[in-house]
Design a protein around this motif. Structure first.
Motif, mmCIF file in Angstrom:
data_model
loop_
_atom_site.group_PDB
_atom_site.id
_atom_site.type_symbol
_atom_site.label_atom_id
_atom_site.label_comp_id
_atom_site.label_asym_id
_atom_site.label_seq_id
_atom_site.Cartn_x
_atom_site.Cartn_y
_atom_site.Cartn_z
ATOM 1 N N LYS A 1 -47.204 28.655 64.206
ATOM 2 C CA LYS A 1 -47.390 27.403 63.485
ATOM 3 C C LYS A 1 -48.825 27.267 62.957
ATOM 4 N N ARG A 2 -49.751 27.835 63.686
ATOM 5 C CA ARG A 2 -51.162 27.743 63.294
ATOM 6 C C ARG A 2 -51.419 28.359 61.930
ATOM 7 N N GLU A 3 -50.563 29.255 61.524
ATOM 8 C CA GLU A 3 -50.775 29.938 60.238
ATOM 9 C C GLU A 3 -50.290 29.126 59.044
ATOM 10 N N LEU A 4 -49.640 27.982 59.323
ATOM 11 C CA LEU A 4 -49.204 27.127 58.206
ATOM 12 C C LEU A 4 -50.424 26.694 57.418
ATOM 13 N N LYS A 5 -50.299 26.706 56.098
ATOM 14 C CA LYS A 5 -51.452 26.345 55.264
ATOM 15 C C LYS A 5 -51.654 24.820 55.194
ATOM 16 N N LEU A 6 -50.772 24.077 55.804
ATOM 17 C CA LEU A 6 -50.901 22.618 55.866
ATOM 18 C C LEU A 6 -51.010 22.196 57.327
ATOM 19 N N ASN A 7 -51.972 21.348 57.651
ATOM 20 C CA ASN A 7 -52.038 20.864 59.044
ATOM 21 C C ASN A 7 -51.698 19.376 59.108
ATOM 22 N N GLY A 8 -51.712 18.836 60.302
ATOM 23 C CA GLY A 8 -51.317 17.446 60.510
ATOM 24 C C GLY A 8 -52.155 16.490 59.672
ATOM 25 N N HIS A 9 -53.422 16.798 59.544
ATOM 26 C CA HIS A 9 -54.330 15.974 58.763
ATOM 27 C C HIS A 9 -53.901 15.922 57.289
ATOM 28 N N ASP A 10 -53.593 17.136 56.760
ATOM 29 C CA ASP A 10 -53.134 17.210 55.361
ATOM 30 C C ASP A 10 -51.855 16.405 55.167
ATOM 31 N N VAL A 11 -50.959 16.519 56.105
ATOM 32 C CA VAL A 11 -49.671 15.830 55.991
ATOM 33 C C VAL A 11 -49.898 14.318 55.964
ATOM 34 N N SER A 12 -50.751 13.863 56.846
ATOM 35 C CA SER A 12 -51.042 12.445 56.927
ATOM 36 C C SER A 12 -51.679 11.951 55.620
ATOM 37 N N ASN A 13 -52.615 12.727 55.065
ATOM 38 C CA ASN A 13 -53.274 12.336 53.812
ATOM 39 C C ASN A 13 -52.326 12.313 52.623
ATOM 40 N N SER B 1 -48.070 28.273 50.815
ATOM 41 C CA SER B 1 -49.302 27.944 50.081
ATOM 42 C C SER B 1 -49.439 26.428 50.106
ATOM 43 N N LYS B 2 -50.665 25.986 50.100
ATOM 44 C CA LYS B 2 -50.927 24.561 50.275
ATOM 45 C C LYS B 2 -50.139 23.712 49.263
ATOM 46 N N ASN B 3 -50.224 24.113 47.991
ATOM 47 C CA ASN B 3 -49.570 23.301 46.952
ATOM 48 C C ASN B 3 -48.062 23.290 47.087
ATOM 49 N N GLU B 4 -47.510 24.471 47.337
ATOM 50 C CA GLU B 4 -46.046 24.522 47.440
ATOM 51 C C GLU B 4 -45.552 23.762 48.663
ATOM 52 N N LEU B 5 -46.323 23.808 49.737
ATOM 53 C CA LEU B 5 -45.917 23.080 50.949
ATOM 54 C C LEU B 5 -45.959 21.565 50.690
ATOM 55 N N LYS B 6 -46.994 21.126 49.969
ATOM 56 C CA LYS B 6 -47.094 19.689 49.644
ATOM 57 C C LYS B 6 -45.903 19.248 48.799
ATOM 58 N N GLU B 7 -45.620 20.069 47.797
ATOM 59 C CA GLU B 7 -44.511 19.771 46.898
ATOM 60 C C GLU B 7 -43.190 19.682 47.673
ATOM 61 N N TRP B 8 -43.001 20.670 48.512
ATOM 62 C CA TRP B 8 -41.758 20.761 49.296
ATOM 63 C C TRP B 8 -41.606 19.525 50.183
ATOM 64 N N LEU B 9 -42.722 19.127 50.772
ATOM 65 C CA LEU B 9 -42.679 18.013 51.713
ATOM 66 C C LEU B 9 -42.369 16.703 50.998
ATOM 67 N N LYS B 10 -42.912 16.544 49.770
ATOM 68 C CA LYS B 10 -42.637 15.313 49.020
ATOM 69 C C LYS B 10 -41.144 15.170 48.730
ATOM 70 N N TRP B 11 -40.527 16.302 48.426
ATOM 71 C CA TRP B 11 -39.082 16.290 48.159
ATOM 72 C C TRP B 11 -38.270 16.028 49.411
ATOM 73 N N ASN B 12 -38.738 16.564 50.537
ATOM 74 C CA ASN B 12 -37.921 16.512 51.756
ATOM 75 C C ASN B 12 -38.300 15.391 52.704
ATOM 76 N N LEU B 13 -39.350 14.679 52.365
ATOM 77 C CA LEU B 13 -39.823 13.650 53.275
ATOM 78 C C LEU B 13 -38.798 12.576 53.596
ATOM 79 N N PRO B 14 -37.996 12.166 52.602
ATOM 80 C CA PRO B 14 -37.030 11.107 52.911
ATOM 81 C C PRO B 14 -36.184 11.390 54.158
ATOM 82 N N GLU B 15 -36.029 12.669 54.490
ATOM 83 C CA GLU B 15 -35.240 13.011 55.692
ATOM 84 C C GLU B 15 -35.978 12.653 56.974
ATOM 85 N N ILE B 16 -37.276 12.442 56.850
ATOM 86 C CA ILE B 16 -38.067 12.220 58.066
ATOM 87 C C ILE B 16 -38.257 10.731 58.315
ATOM 88 N N ASN B 17 -38.009 10.306 59.520
ATOM 89 C CA ASN B 17 -38.230 8.905 59.857
ATOM 90 C C ASN B 17 -39.574 8.711 60.543
#
Ligand code: ATP
Ligand code: MG
Length: 398
Positions: A340-352, A382-398
């Motif tokens: 998990k440490r190798e993910l290009k996005l960390n908790g801080h990035d996700v929160s921001n 990659s940071k950008n693709e992970l951000k993009e992916w998360l924006k699309w999939n976030l609605p699944e997260i409560n």
């Protein structure tokens, strides 16, 4: 004499030059005769531990009270033990006393099986008081002397007998088998640590099914921790035709069939925390495999050092499956990340990324989703693709 014996031979000759006797003894002589790979080299001698320490410059006093000194010679270790007999075993754990004796014959008499009671001199001459060579030839395990007596002295020898049958593929002599059956209850007096070592070797033997069949047919499991709580399970175990390399693997398997928690196996067998962690991990991967098959996540989630154990157990549970460690290693090599440490996005990035959300467990959930998506190559790490992916999939997260 094979090269692995060369330095041992020099050790023996050195002892002889000081006026004492010395011989190769036990497993190394047996394995030499069998042409098997030789493990540790044991040497028996008329010299006392003190005298051995004077003869060699590098020694380790591992068990002076038992007469044993490790001699380091030419970067090899030799366990050098003074000729001795064992006194009676009133506690069935340790001999009440050990007595140093002056000749090798007495020392060979105290040994468990004829195949282990051979000595070999530096000239290659073999001392064989109990027809050990004959038994090796006929592939038979037989106690030195009366089985009832020898197993009552030290009941651990019962399990040792099974483990030698499992390692060597030898038959156990019928009188010896009968004596095992008659003395097996005394195993309950033996420390579980001693038993665990031998049981581990039993299951790791190349001919494990032979040793295991004896364990079951003689109902020896009835006198071993936890196994005695699930006798019907022990009798219904599937055929184990290939070795199991550790107690962690064994307990995963026994838990699988008995449903007795791994924790119970590990604590009653006094195993380490590491054994428990490994057993639980292998067990989880087996469950995962049963619902999902072999996929990237299984390989990602399982420590590489447990691949072997996992593959061995799958082979026992699902003989039609053709998994190999190599296959898992190749899959592991293809993984985009190893942790998990190798993910290009960390908790801080996700929160921001979602300033409207207050910090909470959703962040971890998001990271877990990212991790899975990356492992399954649904998104590039990659940071950008992970951000993009998360924006699309976030609605699944409560
Ligand atoms: P391995 O190749 O697994 O080391 P081994 O035969 O050398 O097998 P060890 O446990 O190393 O087995 O013991 C060395 C020798 O000491 C045996 O070959 C046997 O002669 C003797 N021995 C060990 N344990 C016992 C015992 N409980 N009772 C009698 N003799 C024993
Ligand atoms: Mg040995």
């Amino acid at each position: 004499i094979p090269t692995s014996f060369h330095s041992g031979q020099e050790v023996i000759e050195k002892i002889e030059q000081h006026g004492y006797e010395a011989y190769f003894v036990g497993g190394c002589v047996r394995d030499f005769i069998l042409g098997r790979k030789i493990g540790d080299i044991d040497i028996a001698t008329s010299a006392t531990p003190n005298q051995i320490q004077h003869i060699f410059s590098e020694t380790i006093p591992v068990g002076i009270e038992h007469g044993t000194v490790i001699v380091r010679y030419k970067k090899q270790s030799f366990e050098v033990t003074t000729f001795r007999t064992d006194g009676t075993y009133s506690d069935q754990r340790h001999p009440d006393f050990i007595q140093f004796v002056s000749n090798i014959d007495e020392d060979l008499k105290r040994r468990d099986f004829t195949i282990n009671a051979l000595a070999m001199g530096s000239d290659g001459r073999i001392l064989d008081l109990f027809q050990g060579q004959q038994d090796i030839k006929e592939r038979i395990i037989r106690t030195v002397g009366d089985g009832m007596e020898r197993f009552s002295e030290d009941p651990l020898r019962i399990i040792r007998g099974l483990r030698f049958s499992s390692q060597l593929g030898f038959q156990i002599d019928s009188d010896t088998l009968r004596a095992m059956e008659q003395t097996k209850a005394q195993l309950e007096n033996i420390s579980v640590e001693r038993i665990a070592t031998e049981v581990e070797k039993l299951f790791a033997g190349e001919h494990v099914s032979i040793g295991l069949n004896h364990l079951i047919e003689l109902e020896i499991y009835n006198h071993l921790p936890v196994m005695n709580k699930s006798p019907e399970i022990m009798r219904k175990l599937p055929n184990i035709n290939s070795p199991i390399h550790s107690l962690a693997e064994l307990f995963t398997l026994l838990h699988y069939f008995s449903k007795i928690p791994i924790q119970t196996w590990v604590s009653e067998w006094k195993c380490s925390k590491k054994t428990k962690i490994n057993a639980v991990k292998i067990g989880e991967s087996i469950k995962y495999f049963e619902s999902n098959g072999l996929d990237a996540w299984l390989v990602y989630d399982l420590d590489q050092e447990l691949f072997g154990g996992f593959v061995r157990l799958i082979k026992i549970l699902y003989p039609e499956q053709q998994l190999t460690v190599e296959q898992l290693e190749n899959m592991s090599g293809e993984l985009p990340i190893q942790s998990k440490r190798e993910l290009k996005l960390n908790g801080h990035d996700v929160s921001n990324l979602f300033p409207e959300r207050s910090k909470g467990p959703w962040i971890n959930t998001a990271l877990n989703l990212l991790e899975k998506a990356v492992v399954f190559k649904e998104v590039n790490n990659s940071k950008n693709e992970l951000k993009e992916w998360l924006k699309w999939n976030l609605p699944e997260i409560n």
